[in-house]
Design an enzyme around this catalytic site. Structure first.
Site, mmCIF file in Angstrom:
data_model
loop_
_atom_site.group_PDB
_atom_site.id
_atom_site.type_symbol
_atom_site.label_atom_id
_atom_site.label_comp_id
_atom_site.label_asym_id
_atom_site.label_seq_id
_atom_site.Cartn_x
_atom_site.Cartn_y
_atom_site.Cartn_z
ATOM 1 C CD GLU A 105 -2.912 -1.240 2.247
ATOM 2 O OE1 GLU A 105 -2.381 -1.558 3.338
ATOM 3 O OE2 GLU A 105 -4.121 -1.027 2.124
ATOM 4 C CD GLU A 125 -3.170 -6.506 3.571
ATOM 5 O OE1 GLU A 125 -3.026 -7.284 2.613
ATOM 6 O OE2 GLU A 125 -2.703 -5.352 3.581
#
Ligand code: T1G
Length: 678
Positions: A105, A125
């Site tokens: 990210e 994740e």
């Protein structure tokens, strides 16, 4: 405390560098340092471009998982990344190692992304029961499109730098060396140009034009996603990226992320993340214990297990000499290995060149003498103590001093096997799970006399061949099979007392196991070990075999099977069981699924408690690692011991007592202490 972030000026480029071992996790100090670094760049007119990179073995590998569940301390990662992306000066991510989760990210919030060929990028994740929480589900689809984003976000496997470039996640793949220098030069070349921002991308329109991709993805990956909450949330978030404004999409992501973070599945999967790593550690063996060289492995037995075990080493590039007693058995064994490899190549998971490479370092032999120079020999012969002791006596005679002699036994006494040799310190159990070239779990069975270096070497070797190892002491069934046994006993008992055998299977399926014991029996074959005498019928299995119900391969076993192998409960089998119960004098009754679940799972927890009490496992989380990787215990519950702690040990004890099942003192003690097994 010095910040893990520093900055360096290279002419008009400011380089922001993180040095936060072991994996540059994005803990609070790193986030604060990143914000300071960006502020420094924006406030200095002499700075015209920025590079973000990391020292050590990897670019940021994600948020700091140890911070989860604690009160958040700013700056938040989303805020830090928004400031980074808002810069009008070009920001370049220089990636090596594994840019994962929050690390990916960070890269997405940069305007450009470069990586070395060996780098990997991903959003794992979901493997923690989460989804990206720093706008990854919104930036990624806008950069690479919803279709390319879906597997990254909802399955969570990392991709290579090459693949990342192909889908547009990377601007370029540069040379392995001097990544920093190349990134600085790249940044300079972008000075003065308008900066591209992923959040303003339009690649996600593919999901708008073809909205079926989301359901198609869900259908294609249904089995893998069964029971998990996060993958569906991930699909929703990626879909939202095509339906909502960026700001609203980020809000949607935050809502989905928060629900998962506070849910039981993520807690369980974060527990497992650390449990898997803890299993590698042996509390009473010094971390600097010398590791013995293992450059050549011998395997005794080329059957299903021996061949599968050999493949693990061949695939890791370690030469194997495999021994059988007869040429036809040897040829059959090596033929199966080649076939397995070729099937993997057909599925595109390896090249034919790699198949030849692996088979090229395999040496079949009928002569024990060819094992003499092996550093490790693993015996995978018939599960009989006398046979094993004979093999170990022979190995002790032939194999060089200092070599490790391991047994693949699934329950026999390693200490007794060691008495067949003059080197009990070099004897250990390496219990692989079938199919050995596929199953991740390796139970490393530590004998009374097993030396520390032999144990430490075995644990390191496990990691090298891609296994997840847990240490077990010497007891019947070690950790996994010892806990399987009470579940199997209860399953057999329950159907005699009137429980529908399909309810027993369905309870385990609904709990999240891949299948139940009776389905498993049909798959493996009911007739394995059957004496083939139809007159001798003393068990349900013998009755089924006498009725020609051998399992799936015969189109009928416990279940009847149609041509697509869908199972249907059989009245004939129900009657066979009822007749046995009558013969046995067992009263049959309706038995609820709740009772079935309690009687199948709670005795396993009790057995796990006894394993801990006897010191047969180092820690409760090792038992979770064994059952998740060896027997399909659903990852999203954290494993038997974590799950029991979550539902409450008092609940487990009350259930055991209600059904008249034994409760160990250790389990009672843990319940009274009130802190579960953790
Ligand atoms: N946080 C904290 N500690 C971590 C960590 C992390 N993210 N990753 C690894 N460690 C520790 C690990 O516990 C071990 O500690 C040591 O580092 C070496 O790890 C906002 C919310 C990077 C591929 O899921 O996949 O970002 O045992 O033994 O085999 O959207 O670690 O030495 O004390 O595994 O070389 C997403 C998890 C987080 C990546 C390296 N990121 N890590 O593998 O070493 S959520 C991940 C890994 C997130 C954002 C969301 C692997 C690795 P110790 P290791 P390795």
């Amino acid at each position: 405390m010095t910040s893990p972030i520093r900055t360096e000026r290279h002419d008009n480029v400011l380089v922001i560098i993180s040095d936060n071992p072991p994996v540059n996790a994005l803990g609070q100090a790193v986030r604060a340092g990143l914000v300071e670094g960006i502020e420094e760049a924006l406030s200095d007119d002499a700075v015209e471009a920025v590079v973000v990179r990391c020292d050590g073995r990897t670019f940021f590998a994600g948020a700091d998982i140890t911070e989860f569940g604690k009160p958040p301390v700013g700056p938040s990662l989303p805020d830090a990344l928004d400031r980074l992306e808002a810069s009008d000066k070009p920001v370049v991510a220089a990636i090596h190692g594994t840019a994962l989760g929050g690390g990916c990210e960070v890269a997405l919030a940069c305007h450009y992304r470069l990586a070395v060929p060996s780098a990997k990028l991903g959003l794992p994740e979901v493997k923690l029961g989460l989804i990206p929480g720093a706008a990854g589900t919104q930036r990624l689809p806008r950069l690479v499109g919803a279709e390319a984003a879906l597997p990254l976000v909802a399955i969570g496997n990392p991709i290579s730098a090459k693949k990342a470039k192909d889908i547009g996640l990377l601007d370029d793949v540069v040379n392995e060396d001097d990544l920093a220098g190349q990134a600085i030069a790249f940044a300079k070349s972008k000075v003065g140009q308008p900066v591209p921002r992923s959040s303003e991308g339009t690649a996600n329109e593919d999901g708008i034009k073809n909205p079926d991709i989301f359901d198609e993805f869900r259908a294609k990956n249904g089995r893998k996603m069964r029971g998990f909450d996060a993958p569906n949330a991930a699909i929703k978030a990626v879909k939202a990226a095509g339906e909502l404004s960026y700001a609203d999409g980020v809000k949607k992501e935050r809502e989905l992320f928060t629900a998962l973070m506070t849910g039981s599945q993520s807690q369980a999967m974060r527990h497992y993340f650390f449990a898997e790593r803890a299993a590698n550690k042996i509390d009473d063996v010094p971390a600097d214990t010398p590791i013995l060289p293992v450059n050549k492995v011998g395997i005794v037995g080329a059957g299903t297990m021996g061949g599968g075990i050999a493949m693990n080493f061949l695939s890791a590039g370690i030469p194997v000499t495999i021994l059988e007693m007869k040429q036809d058995a040897l040829d059959r064994g090596t033929g199966v290995m080649r076939k397995n490899y070729e099937n993997t190549a057909k599925r595109g998971r390896m090249t034919m060149e790699q198949v030849e490479q692996a088979m090229g370092i395999l040496t079949p032999t009928l002569d024990y003498g060819d094992l003499a120079d092996c550093d490790l020999v693993i015996e995978a012969v018939y599960e009989n103590m006398d046979v094993k002791k004979e093999v170990f006596a022979k190995l002790d005679e032939v194999v060089k001093d200092g070599a490790i002699l391991a047994s693949n036994t699934s329950y026999l006494d390693i200490d007794e096997i060691a008495t067949a040799t003059q080197r009990p310190g070099h004897v250990i159990g390496l219990h692989f799970f079938s199919p050995a070239n596929v199953m991740k779990l390796l139970e490393v069975v530590r004998g009374e006399k097993t030396r520390d270096d032999v144990l430490a070497t075995s644990m390191k070797l496990a990691k090298k061949i891609g296994k997840i190892a847990a240490v077990s002491g010497v007891c019947p069934g070690f950790i996994g099979n010892r806990m399987l046994s009470p579940r199997q006993q209860q399953a057999n008992q329950l159907i005699m007392e009137g429980a529908n055998y399909w309810d027993v299977d369905d309870v385990l399926l609904e709990f999240g196991f891949p299948m139940g014991p009776f389905q498993m029996g049909d798959l493996a074959g009911i007739d394995i070990g059957w004496h083939r005498d139809p007159q001798k019928v003393t068990t349900v299995r013998e009755a089924l075999c006498t009725a020609g119900r051998f399992g799936q391969k015969a189109g009928k076993g416990f279940y009847d099977y149609d041509e697509s192998r869908n199972r249907t409960p059989s009245d004939e089998v129900k009657q066979i069981i009822a007749d046995f119960a009558t013969k046995e004098g067992t009263e049959q009754r309706e038995i609820s699924k709740d009772e079935i679940r309690e009687r199948l799972l709670y005795p396993m927890v009790n057995e796990g408690a006894k394993i801990l009490e006897e010191g047969m496992a180092q820690r409760a989380s090792d038992i979770d690692v064994v059952w998740i990787n060896g027997y399909g215990w659903p990852l999203y519950t954290g494993g038997p011991m974590f799950w029991a702690s979550q539902i409450g040990l008092d609940t487990v004890i009350a259930g055991l007592e209600k059904h008249g099942l034994p409760v160990s003192d250790y389990l009672r003690g843990k319940a009274e202490a009130g802190n579960g097994f953790n």
